[in-house]
Design a protein around this motif. Structure first.
Motif, PDB file in Angstrom:
ATOM      1  N   LYS A 104       5.241   3.656   7.663  1.00 24.48           N
ATOM      2  CA  LYS A 104       4.002   3.112   8.308  1.00 24.48           C
ATOM      3  C   LYS A 104       3.989   3.564   9.618  1.00 24.48           C
ATOM      4  O   LYS A 104       2.891   3.885  10.134  1.00 24.48           O
ATOM      5  N   SER A 128      -1.372   8.662   5.487  1.00 26.58           N
ATOM      6  CA  SER A 128      -1.987   7.397   5.188  1.00 26.58           C
ATOM      7  C   SER A 128      -3.442   7.147   6.242  1.00 26.58           C
ATOM      8  O   SER A 128      -4.182   6.403   5.919  1.00 26.58           O
ATOM      9  N   ARG A 161       2.167   7.359   3.167  1.00 26.52           N
ATOM     10  CA  ARG A 161       2.189   6.540   2.177  1.00 26.52           C
ATOM     11  C   ARG A 161       2.616   6.994   0.665  1.00 26.52           C
ATOM     12  O   ARG A 161       2.185   8.375   0.808  1.00 26.52           O
ATOM     13  N   GLN A 195       3.850   1.875   1.478  1.00 27.16           N
ATOM     14  CA  GLN A 195       4.444   2.212   2.464  1.00 27.16           C
ATOM     15  C   GLN A 195       5.627   1.334   2.558  1.00 27.16           C
ATOM     16  O   GLN A 195       5.720   0.177   2.339  1.00 27.16           O
ATOM     17  N   HIS A 209       0.878  -1.151  -0.050  1.00 25.58           N
ATOM     18  CA  HIS A 209       0.060   0.035   0.180  1.00 25.58           C
ATOM     19  C   HIS A 209       0.798   1.415   0.044  1.00 25.58           C
ATOM     20  O   HIS A 209       0.547   2.389   0.693  1.00 25.58           O
TER      21      HIS A 209
END
Length: 202
Positions: A138, A202, A143, A133, A131
């Protein structure tokens, strides 16, 4: 009985996308019982750049990631890459002749090529298949996405990291690459512009 109404600010089940002229921005729903007034057509919508913005084409699909968080995420990722490569690089030595002293010197030669491969695979595979990341992103709530707001493509992630690696190897161009974030309205580094990517929350 019909389906329950969607939460405020969310589109109905039969229309799975947000329409800025129908749905209020998330977290900005009007008080219960009061109608929501959409923005005038033709003006900047939720997520779009203000008038006169020259940072890039199209709307900003999500809040941009903070520069300090990007820095700390990069530090975390660098530590992880160093830990991964240490078993191979920590005891690599070579003997060279010091002509001035007329003696052999023992010099530590880092496996820079191996380290570069590890770094490329780390950033490319994680961002392409996790995704957008890395572990550092994270942790700090970041992201990487496409400029269009879509998920980062595998090839796009590869281009982004390849440009970053090439600029890092060309003398001091990595400083310009990363420093571009400080002056760019979209907080894009040069490798972001090459791959048409954005770093967002994110």
């Amino acid at each position: 009985m019909g389906a329950p109404p969607p939460p405020p600010g969310e589109p109905p089940p039969d229309r799975p996308y947000r329409d800025p002229y129908i749905d209020p921005p998330p977290g900005q729903s009007p008080p219960e019982g009061e109608p929501w007034s959409p923005p005038p057509r033709g003006g900047p919508q939720y997520g779009e750049a203000p008038p006169g913005y020259r940072g890039g084409p199209g709307p900003v699909p999500a809040p941009l990631g903070g520069r300090w968080r990007r820095l700390f995420a990069g530090i975390v990722d660098s530590i992880i890459i160093s830990l991964i490569s240490t078993p191979v690089t920590w005891q690599t030595w070579s003997h060279v002749l010091d002509e001035e002293r007329g003696a052999w010197a023992r010099i530590n030669l880092s496996q820079t090529f191996f380290l570069a491969v590890v770094a490329f695979l780390y950033y490319w595979l994680l961002q392409a298949y996790w995704h957008g990341q890395t572990i550092g992103k994270k942790i700090f709530g970041l992201r990487v996405i496409s400029e269009t707001g879509e998920r980062l493509a595998v090839g796009q992630a590869a281009i982004r990291q390849a440009v970053m690696a090439v600029l890092a190897w060309l003398c001091c161009l990595w400083i310009i690459d990363l420093g571009w974030i400080l002056i760019d309205p979209r907080k894009q580094a040069i490798h972001d512009k090459a791959a048409r990517t954005l770093v967002v929350d994110s």
